[in-house]
Design an enzyme around this catalytic site. Structure first.
Site, PDB file in Angstrom:
ATOM      1  N   HIS A  18      74.570  58.502 104.485  1.00  0.00           N
ATOM      2  CA  HIS A  18      75.303  59.864 104.395  1.00  0.00           C
ATOM      3  C   HIS A  18      74.999  60.801 105.668  1.00  0.00           C
ATOM      4  O   HIS A  18      75.654  61.152 105.968  1.00  0.00           O
ATOM      5  CB  HIS A  18      74.712  60.473 102.965  1.00  0.00           C
ATOM      6  CG  HIS A  18      74.978  59.609 101.709  1.00  0.00           C
ATOM      7  ND1 HIS A  18      74.232  59.485 100.797  1.00  0.00           N
ATOM      8  CD2 HIS A  18      76.316  59.162 101.250  1.00  0.00           C
ATOM      9  CE1 HIS A  18      74.772  58.869  99.679  1.00  0.00           C
ATOM     10  NE2 HIS A  18      76.091  58.744 100.346  1.00  0.00           N
ATOM     11  N   LYS A  42      79.526  59.894  85.004  1.00  0.00           N
ATOM     12  CA  LYS A  42      78.324  59.179  85.457  1.00  0.00           C
ATOM     13  C   LYS A  42      77.303  59.973  84.959  1.00  0.00           C
ATOM     14  O   LYS A  42      77.261  61.336  84.971  1.00  0.00           O
ATOM     15  CB  LYS A  42      78.363  59.191  86.936  1.00  0.00           C
ATOM     16  CG  LYS A  42      79.407  58.123  87.678  1.00  0.00           C
ATOM     17  CD  LYS A  42      78.867  58.038  89.264  1.00  0.00           C
ATOM     18  CE  LYS A  42      79.931  57.053  89.808  1.00  0.00           C
ATOM     19  NZ  LYS A  42      79.533  56.983  91.010  1.00  0.00           N
ATOM     20  N   ARG A  91      82.003  51.689 104.755  1.00  0.00           N
ATOM     21  CA  ARG A  91      80.951  50.671 104.908  1.00  0.00           C
ATOM     22  C   ARG A  91      81.636  49.164 105.195  1.00  0.00           C
ATOM     23  O   ARG A  91      80.985  48.500 105.947  1.00  0.00           O
ATOM     24  CB  ARG A  91      80.018  50.291 103.884  1.00  0.00           C
ATOM     25  CG  ARG A  91      79.021  51.779 103.882  1.00  0.00           C
ATOM     26  CD  ARG A  91      78.194  51.703 102.438  1.00  0.00           C
ATOM     27  NE  ARG A  91      79.282  51.762 101.210  1.00  0.00           N
ATOM     28  CZ  ARG A  91      78.828  51.833  99.985  1.00  0.00           C
ATOM     29  NH1 ARG A  91      77.460  51.759  99.748  1.00  0.00           N
ATOM     30  NH2 ARG A  91      79.571  51.949  99.152  1.00  0.00           N
ATOM     31  N   SER A 129      73.419  54.665  97.281  1.00  0.00           N
ATOM     32  CA  SER A 129      72.440  55.465  96.619  1.00  0.00           C
ATOM     33  C   SER A 129      71.940  54.625  95.307  1.00  0.00           C
ATOM     34  O   SER A 129      70.750  54.444  95.091  1.00  0.00           O
ATOM     35  CB  SER A 129      73.051  56.775  95.954  1.00  0.00           C
ATOM     36  OG  SER A 129      73.360  57.610  97.028  1.00  0.00           O
TER      37      SER A 129
END
Length: 164
Positions: A18, A42, A91, A129
């Site tokens: 990040h 979440k 990514r 994460s």
């Protein structure tokens, strides 16, 4: 240079991947807002306030970077803070498929907002994460994955969780 960009995400916790995107966006845009999303779907590991503070500590050397939190639709927040661009890190190909859909709906909802995709530095292409939390939960070394103060916060949070 473009005026104001927003880099949204959960950042639970912020990783070196990040931060790589933040630093690179900082070199492209006059002002970057790192926007921590409150996602009702979440259960976060760190609270919104904790995530904001961890990011603020990580970006304090970049005067053109601001950290904020938001909930609701991203395009509404983008309009509220008068940003021009949404920055997203990619990514893998799977990221691109999701991000392309998100960019398309954001453009439909707010035609004046552009999405700026940045390929993640190859050294962080595996990093998320979720992976950081899983590795940290087992007490493994995450020092190359997150800043030292985030590593310390992870350790304390897992200690607190394991006591409670």
């Amino acid at each position: 240079m473009a005026n104001k960009a927003i880099y949204p995400g959960s950042f639970d916790p912020v990783t070196n991947g990040h931060l790589d995107i933040i630093e690179r966006a900082y070199n492209v845009f006059d002002h970057v807002v790192v926007a921590v999303l409150h996602n009702r779907k979440k259960e976060p590991f760190f609270s919104i306030d904790q995530r904001v503070k961890l990011i603020e500590e990580s970006v304090k050397h970049m005067p053109g970077v601001e950290v904020d939190a938001f909930h609701g639709l991203l395009v509404d927040y983008v309009k509220e803070i008068k940003a021009d661009t949404i920055v997203r890190g990619l990514r893998a190909v799977s990221d691109f498929e999701y991000e392309m859909q998100a960019a398309s709906i954001n453009r439909k909802l707010e035609p004046g907002v552009e999405t700026f995709f940045m390929m993640t530095n190859h050294q962080y292409s595996y990093l998320s994460s979720s992976i950081v939390k899983e590795v940290a939960e087992y007490g493994a070394d995450v020092s190359g994955l997150v800043p030292a103060h985030v590593e310390e916060a992870l350790r304390k949070q897992f200690e607190k969780k394991n006591r409670g």
